[in-house]
Write a protein that holds these residues in place. Structure first.
Motif, PDB file in Angstrom:
ATOM      1  N   LEU A  19       1.007  -1.488   0.055  1.00 57.01           N
ATOM      2  CA  LEU A  19       0.271   0.048  -0.326  1.00 57.01           C
ATOM      3  C   LEU A  19       1.043   1.177   0.169  1.00 57.01           C
ATOM      4  CD1 LEU A  19      -3.168   1.278   0.494  1.00 57.01           C
ATOM      5  CD2 LEU A  19      -2.380   1.333   3.120  1.00 57.01           C
ATOM      6  N   VAL A  20       0.591   2.080  -0.577  1.00 57.49           N
ATOM      7  CA  VAL A  20       1.653   3.203  -1.108  1.00 57.49           C
ATOM      8  C   VAL A  20       0.148   4.237  -0.596  1.00 57.49           C
ATOM      9  CG1 VAL A  20       2.629   4.709  -2.374  1.00 57.49           C
ATOM     10  CG2 VAL A  20       3.101   2.552  -2.807  1.00 57.49           C
ATOM     11  N   LEU A  21       0.803   5.382   0.557  1.00 59.47           N
ATOM     12  CA  LEU A  21      -0.003   6.844   0.448  1.00 59.47           C
ATOM     13  C   LEU A  21       0.242   7.728   0.495  1.00 59.47           C
ATOM     14  CD1 LEU A  21      -0.792   4.987   4.853  1.00 59.47           C
ATOM     15  CD2 LEU A  21      -2.219   4.874   3.209  1.00 59.47           C
ATOM     16  N   ALA A  22      -0.645   8.149  -0.596  1.00 56.61           N
ATOM     17  CA  ALA A  22       0.211   9.555  -1.660  1.00 56.61           C
ATOM     18  C   ALA A  22      -0.899  10.697  -0.758  1.00 56.61           C
ATOM     19  CB  ALA A  22      -0.056   9.136  -3.604  1.00 56.61           C
ATOM     20  N   LEU A  23      -0.621  11.528   0.041  1.00 62.24           N
ATOM     21  CA  LEU A  23      -0.954  12.671   0.701  1.00 62.24           C
ATOM     22  C   LEU A  23      -0.797  14.228  -0.075  1.00 62.24           C
ATOM     23  CD1 LEU A  23      -1.064  10.919   2.734  1.00 62.24           C
ATOM     24  CD2 LEU A  23      -1.292  12.795   4.655  1.00 62.24           C
ATOM     25  N   ASP A  24      -1.596  14.462  -0.197  1.00 55.69           N
ATOM     26  CA  ASP A  24      -1.668  16.116  -1.128  1.00 55.69           C
ATOM     27  C   ASP A  24      -1.667  17.134  -0.356  1.00 55.69           C
ATOM     28  OD1 ASP A  24      -1.972  18.026  -2.809  1.00 55.69           O
ATOM     29  OD2 ASP A  24      -4.288  17.907  -3.042  1.00 55.69           O
ATOM     30  N   THR A  25      -0.632  17.426   0.114  1.00 53.73           N
ATOM     31  CA  THR A  25      -0.240  18.334   1.243  1.00 53.73           C
ATOM     32  C   THR A  25       0.548  19.627   0.572  1.00 53.73           C
ATOM     33  OG1 THR A  25       2.196  18.228   0.663  1.00 53.73           O
ATOM     34  CG2 THR A  25       1.320  16.718   2.968  1.00 53.73           C
ATOM     35  N   ARG A  26      -0.419  20.187  -0.494  1.00 49.93           N
ATOM     36  CA  ARG A  26      -0.253  21.440  -0.807  1.00 49.93           C
ATOM     37  C   ARG A  26      -1.739  21.965  -0.404  1.00 49.93           C
ATOM     38  NH1 ARG A  26      -2.316  20.268  -5.401  1.00 49.93           N
ATOM     39  NH2 ARG A  26      -1.190  21.705  -7.152  1.00 49.93           N
ATOM     40  N   VAL A  27      -2.338  21.740  -0.355  1.00 47.11           N
ATOM     41  CA  VAL A  27      -3.502  22.468   0.501  1.00 47.11           C
ATOM     42  C   VAL A  27      -4.103  21.780   1.684  1.00 47.11           C
ATOM     43  CG1 VAL A  27      -3.966  23.054  -2.204  1.00 47.11           C
ATOM     44  CG2 VAL A  27      -5.032  21.625  -0.631  1.00 47.11           C
ATOM     45  N   ASP A  28      -4.708  23.226   2.257  1.00 45.66           N
ATOM     46  CA  ASP A  28      -5.089  22.239   3.769  1.00 45.66           C
ATOM     47  C   ASP A  28      -6.760  23.317   3.917  1.00 45.66           C
ATOM     48  OD1 ASP A  28      -5.720  20.828   6.010  1.00 45.66           O
ATOM     49  OD2 ASP A  28      -4.439  21.848   7.475  1.00 45.66           O
ATOM     50  N   VAL A  29      -7.867  22.932   3.694  1.00 48.06           N
ATOM     51  CA  VAL A  29      -9.044  23.516   3.658  1.00 48.06           C
ATOM     52  C   VAL A  29      -9.845  22.807   5.140  1.00 48.06           C
ATOM     53  CG1 VAL A  29      -8.556  24.390   1.652  1.00 48.06           C
ATOM     54  CG2 VAL A  29      -9.663  22.230   1.884  1.00 48.06           C
ATOM     55  N   GLY A  30     -10.663  23.621   5.693  1.00 48.41           N
ATOM     56  CA  GLY A  30     -12.209  23.681   6.025  1.00 48.41           C
ATOM     57  C   GLY A  30     -13.003  23.681   5.145  1.00 48.41           C
ATOM     58  N   PRO A  31     -14.217  24.277   6.240  1.00 43.86           N
ATOM     59  CA  PRO A  31     -15.545  23.629   6.009  1.00 43.86           C
ATOM     60  C   PRO A  31     -15.963  25.455   5.333  1.00 43.86           C
ATOM     61  CG  PRO A  31     -15.261  23.341   8.168  1.00 43.86           C
ATOM     62  CD  PRO A  31     -14.594  22.699   7.457  1.00 43.86           C
ATOM     63  N   GLU A  32     -14.784  26.702   6.596  1.00 45.86           N
ATOM     64  CA  GLU A  32     -15.100  27.900   6.612  1.00 45.86           C
ATOM     65  C   GLU A  32     -14.951  28.269   5.185  1.00 45.86           C
ATOM     66  OE1 GLU A  32     -17.627  29.265   8.106  1.00 45.86           O
ATOM     67  OE2 GLU A  32     -18.116  28.700  10.325  1.00 45.86           O
ATOM     68  N   LEU A  33     -15.094  29.079   4.042  1.00 48.65           N
ATOM     69  CA  LEU A  33     -14.550  29.316   2.599  1.00 48.65           C
ATOM     70  C   LEU A  33     -13.981  30.649   2.577  1.00 48.65           C
ATOM     71  CD1 LEU A  33     -15.753  26.957   0.970  1.00 48.65           C
ATOM     72  CD2 LEU A  33     -16.253  28.545  -1.145  1.00 48.65           C
ATOM     73  N   ALA A  34     -14.190  31.122   4.355  1.00 54.86           N
ATOM     74  CA  ALA A  34     -13.100  32.836   4.349  1.00 54.86           C
ATOM     75  C   ALA A  34     -11.772  32.622   4.896  1.00 54.86           C
ATOM     76  CB  ALA A  34     -14.889  33.400   5.135  1.00 54.86           C
ATOM     77  N   GLU A  35     -11.851  30.604   5.272  1.00 59.37           N
ATOM     78  CA  GLU A  35     -10.436  30.895   5.384  1.00 59.37           C
ATOM     79  C   GLU A  35     -10.050  30.410   4.487  1.00 59.37           C
ATOM     80  OE1 GLU A  35     -11.290  27.980   9.001  1.00 59.37           O
ATOM     81  OE2 GLU A  35     -11.901  29.937  10.795  1.00 59.37           O
ATOM     82  N   TRP A  36     -10.276  30.226   3.657  1.00 54.33           N
ATOM     83  CA  TRP A  36      -9.032  29.275   2.797  1.00 54.33           C
ATOM     84  C   TRP A  36      -8.370  30.222   2.148  1.00 54.33           C
ATOM     85  CZ3 TRP A  36     -11.960  24.839  -0.878  1.00 54.33           C
ATOM     86  CH2 TRP A  36     -12.932  25.220  -0.671  1.00 54.33           C
ATOM     87  N   SER A  37      -8.027  31.238   2.383  1.00 50.68           N
ATOM     88  CA  SER A  37      -6.901  32.444   1.689  1.00 50.68           C
ATOM     89  C   SER A  37      -5.881  32.017   3.062  1.00 50.68           C
ATOM     90  CB  SER A  37      -7.871  33.609   1.539  1.00 50.68           C
ATOM     91  OG  SER A  37      -8.130  33.353   2.325  1.00 50.68           O
TER      92      SER A  37
END
Length: 214
Positions: A19-37
């Motif tokens: 098994l190879v676990l491949a993580l997209d560490t380029r982004v980290d987002v929560g449910p609040e779009l206002a915090e995505w920036s």
């Protein structure tokens, strides 16, 4: 998480799984779009954000596979130099947990995700953990499949998403985001890549993928 998610494959007398676990560490987002920036600070990840979920899921799956004598590796898609080659046993689990902490602390935007052919040995199952917010992730995942590697996509986009309350275009932005995200997942399925949500009753699909061609 349900107990069935921790038992993701059946034992085989002939061979163990990789098994190879491949993580997209380029982004980290929560449910609040206002915090995505807000950019990642490099000192931690959002509690209950997409990267936090990816780390928890990776730890659970790694522990389950390694308990059954299988081999597990880790690929940081944003910073491939932080990846860990597949290995077996309790020592490998400790290495994986340690490396996940390093990947989390180093997380941040990278323009192009990378998964090199040598990072997914022949016969391995690659699990890609990502919110799939850009076409680069879809292109990479499809490329890995075209190499002949079995791939499963774990969609980590928070649900529900909450539009920015003080943005008059908040609802419109959310609609566009959802539409684009849905299209990306459909593209993955078009390439024959199963798409799951962490926490779903997905053990049957995972067993089939881990078993490989019959």
């Amino acid at each position: 998480m349900t107990p069935s998610m921790l038992h993701v494959r059946e034992r085989h007398a002939e061979a163990d799984a990789t098994l190879v676990l491949a993580l997209d560490t380029r982004v980290d987002v929560g449910p609040e779009l206002a915090e995505w920036s807000e950019t990642l600070s490099g000192s931690g990840i959002r509690i209950d954000g997409s990267l936090d979920t990816a780390v928890q899921a990776a730890c659970s799956l790694a522990a389950s596979y390694l308990r059954q004598g299988d081999r597990v590796g880790l690929v940081d898609l944003g910073r491939p130099q932080l990846s860990l080659a597949p290995g077996a046993g309790q020592r490998q689990l400790l290495k994986l947990r340690h490396q996940l902490v390093i990947c989390s602390r180093s997380a941040g935007w990278a323009p192009r995700p990378v998964l090199r052919p040598q990072q997914a040995p022949p016969g391995a199952l690659v699990m890609v953990f990502s919110p799939f917010l850009d076409d680069a992730m879809v292109d990479l995942t499809a490329t890995v499949v075209r190499r002949g590697t079995r791939v499963l996509a774990m969609d980590l986009l928070p649900d529900p998403l909450i539009p920015a309350a003080d943005d008059p275009w908040g609802e419109a932005v959310l609609t566009v985001l959802r539409t684009e995200h849905k299209q990306r997942l459909e593209t993955l399925r078009h390439h024959g890549i199963p798409v799951l949500r962490w926490g779903d009753e997905a053990s049957a699909t995972l067993r089939v993928l881990a078993r490989g061609p019959g």
